[in-house]
Design a protein around this motif. Structure first.
Motif, short mmCIF file in Angstrom:
data_model
loop_
_atom_site.label_atom_id
_atom_site.label_comp_id
_atom_site.label_asym_id
_atom_site.label_seq_id
_atom_site.Cartn_x
_atom_site.Cartn_y
_atom_site.Cartn_z
N MET A 148 -5.64 -0.48 -9.77
CA MET A 148 -5.25 0.09 -8.48
C MET A 148 -6.43 0.37 -7.57
SD MET A 148 -2.07 0.57 -7.62
CE MET A 148 -2.33 1.78 -6.34
N ARG A 149 -6.18 0.16 -6.29
CA ARG A 149 -7.09 0.62 -5.24
C ARG A 149 -6.58 1.94 -4.68
NH1 ARG A 149 -7.42 -5.38 -2.65
NH2 ARG A 149 -9.17 -6.16 -3.89
N SER A 150 -7.43 2.64 -3.98
CA SER A 150 -7.05 3.94 -3.42
C SER A 150 -5.98 3.75 -2.35
CB SER A 150 -8.28 4.63 -2.83
OG SER A 150 -8.86 3.83 -1.81
N ASN A 169 -5.39 -0.89 -15.48
CA ASN A 169 -5.00 -0.29 -14.21
C ASN A 169 -6.01 -0.74 -13.15
OD1 ASN A 169 -4.45 1.32 -12.00
ND2 ASN A 169 -4.27 3.23 -13.17
N SER A 186 0.84 -1.19 0.00
CA SER A 186 0.00 0.00 0.00
C SER A 186 0.87 1.24 0.00
CB SER A 186 -0.91 0.01 1.24
OG SER A 186 -1.66 1.21 1.30
N ASP A 218 1.95 4.03 -6.61
CA ASP A 218 0.57 4.48 -6.41
C ASP A 218 0.06 5.05 -7.73
OD1 ASP A 218 -1.84 5.46 -5.65
OD2 ASP A 218 -1.07 6.94 -4.22
N SER A 219 -0.63 4.21 -8.49
CA SER A 219 -1.16 4.62 -9.79
C SER A 219 -2.66 4.92 -9.72
CB SER A 219 -0.90 3.53 -10.83
OG SER A 219 0.48 3.42 -11.10
N TYR A 220 -3.14 5.21 -8.52
CA TYR A 220 -4.55 5.57 -8.36
C TYR A 220 -4.72 7.06 -8.65
CZ TYR A 220 -9.18 5.93 -6.23
OH TYR A 220 -10.53 6.15 -6.00
N ASN A 221 -5.38 7.35 -9.77
CA ASN A 221 -5.54 8.74 -10.22
C ASN A 221 -4.19 9.45 -10.27
OD1 ASN A 221 -8.33 8.40 -10.38
ND2 ASN A 221 -8.66 9.14 -8.28
N ASN A 225 -3.22 -3.24 -1.79
CA ASN A 225 -3.15 -3.88 -3.11
C ASN A 225 -2.52 -5.26 -2.97
OD1 ASN A 225 -3.83 -1.80 -5.43
ND2 ASN A 225 -2.76 -0.67 -3.82
#
Length: 262
Positions: A178-180, A176, A123, A152-155, A185
């Protein structure tokens, strides 16, 4: 005249009879085809050796009975500092997970591996800082050479072959998944090491990755060593080697890591 005609008809009749007999004698005979042995169910059954029995985890993500536990919550005894393999891990162990301490260097397993299945949960910090490659960046290195990107590829837009679940600077993930940052993950990885023959590359490495249960690398060919600059290649033969986690200067958290030899 009639007598002569009768003799001619008689001669022709005799010739026809002789030809018919000759044809019957000389005609080749084809032996009847032998029917193949009929298949039986047991002819395609494999009984020996018996398949080894293991005990799977109680719930998804739990280690099976034949797994090597690399981290389960309270110690990092299976790991050493990558800067100095005689020293213990300089990263911080917290409540059931451990965290990169930026600037202390990466860590690596004491054991070496080739073909494997690995489960790892990670995470980014809950507090979002920076962007692109500067946000929750680490890497899972297989055989200490081939990087599965952790980011961290969340947004968070970055180059596609550098985002989470890419084979870094090689192959982007299919999607993609990804989780926030406030969630964990999961990577489930099946890795086939490269093969060498007489010191030369025979087969490239291959990898399948599930990110949060989604296939993002489907038996992908790894083109070679992970380089930040330049094309990937296989400059030299090698055997089993360590698994490594990268210190890229940002905090990343890890938990529940186990591996199976394949």
């Amino acid at each position: 005249m009639m007598k002569i005609l009768r003799l001619i008809y008689l001669f022709l009749g005799i010739c026809c009879i002789n030809y018919s007999c000759l044809a019957q004698v000389e005609a080749p005979t084809t032996p009847p085809e032998e029917s193949p042995m009929p298949m039986k169910p047991e002819m395609t059954e494999i009984w020996e050796p018996q398949v080894e029995k293991i005990t799977p985890g109680k719930k998804p993500g739990d280690a099976p009975s034949d797994a090597i536990i690399l981290f389960e919550g309270d110690h990092l005894d299976q790991w050493v500092s990558q800067n100095d393999s005689t020293k213990t891990v300089p990263w911080a162990i917290k409540d059931g997970y451990f965290e990169v301490v930026p600037g202390t260097g990466g860590i690596q397993t004491k054991m070496k591996f080739g073909d494997l299945q690995i489960h790892i949960e990670w995470s980014a910090p809950d507090k979002v800082e920076n962007s692109g490659q500067g946000r929750g960046n680490s890497g899972l290195f297989l055989q200490n050479r081939y990087e599965l990107q952790i980011l961290d590829s969340y947004n968070n837009r970055s180059y596609s072959n550098g985002q989470a679940a890419s084979i870094y600077k090689d192959t982007p993930p299919l999607v993609n998944a990804m989780r926030s940052p406030d969630q964990w993950n999961v990577y489930d990885v099946i890795y086939t090491a490269p093969r060498f023959r007489n010191g030369k590359l025979d087969q490239k490495a291959r990898i399948t990755v599930l990110h949060n249960g989604v296939v993002v690398q489907n038996n992908t060919t790894i083109q070679g060593l992970t380089y930040y600059i330049g094309l990937h290649n296989y400059p030299e033969a090698h055997g089993e080697d360590v698994i490594a986690l990268q210190d890229h200067g940002t905090k990343v958290q890890f938990r529940n890591i186990w591996v199976r030899r394949l």
